[in-house]
Design an enzyme around this catalytic site. Sequence first.
Site, mmCIF file in Angstrom:
data_model
loop_
_atom_site.group_PDB
_atom_site.id
_atom_site.type_symbol
_atom_site.label_atom_id
_atom_site.label_comp_id
_atom_site.label_asym_id
_atom_site.label_seq_id
_atom_site.Cartn_x
_atom_site.Cartn_y
_atom_site.Cartn_z
ATOM 1 N N SER A 1 0.799 -1.227 0.000
ATOM 2 C CA SER A 1 0.000 0.000 0.000
ATOM 3 C C SER A 1 0.832 1.278 0.000
ATOM 4 C CB SER A 1 -0.963 0.024 1.195
ATOM 5 O OG SER A 1 -0.268 0.256 2.399
ATOM 6 N N LYS B 1 0.852 4.704 6.886
ATOM 7 C CA LYS B 1 0.162 5.512 5.874
ATOM 8 C C LYS B 1 0.718 6.926 5.875
ATOM 9 C CE LYS B 1 -2.920 2.503 4.466
ATOM 10 N NZ LYS B 1 -2.066 1.338 4.511
#
Length: 145
Positions: free
Chosen positions: A65, A102
């Site tokens: 990701s 993230k």
Amino acid sequence: MYSSIPSGAIAFHPGARLRLAWVEGTVPAGFPSPAADFVVKRHDLNELLITHPAATFMWEARGLSMIDLGIANGDILVVNRALTPVHKCIVIAEVDGDFTVKQFYKRNGLVQLRSGNPTFAPILFRDGQTLTICGVVTAAIKRFR
């Protein structure tokens, strides 16, 4: 801030030193240039990567990701709990009890966690959800096996 090192993290050990050779200058990633005299001195990886030893831990990244932001599966993340996250920095976050790495997005009162891969949707927060920023990622160590 997160008060304890998550399980699976590698703790920094104050006083541990590992001095490695450092060649002055840069190495071309294109065509090689004629070799010059190399000046070699020793650098400690702790000094290069860690600014707050008591607040620093390492954690291995899993998944794809964050690939477009330079974090690949298996990279070792250097995480500093003493830093305050700012817009667009990369963080380790705990969202409803699950950990993730993230990009922190905070603009006009809107907080999101964004992936570095367009196939992953951003994490948007609803009432009742909990977000804890565990630390700011300051480096990613790549291993080529």
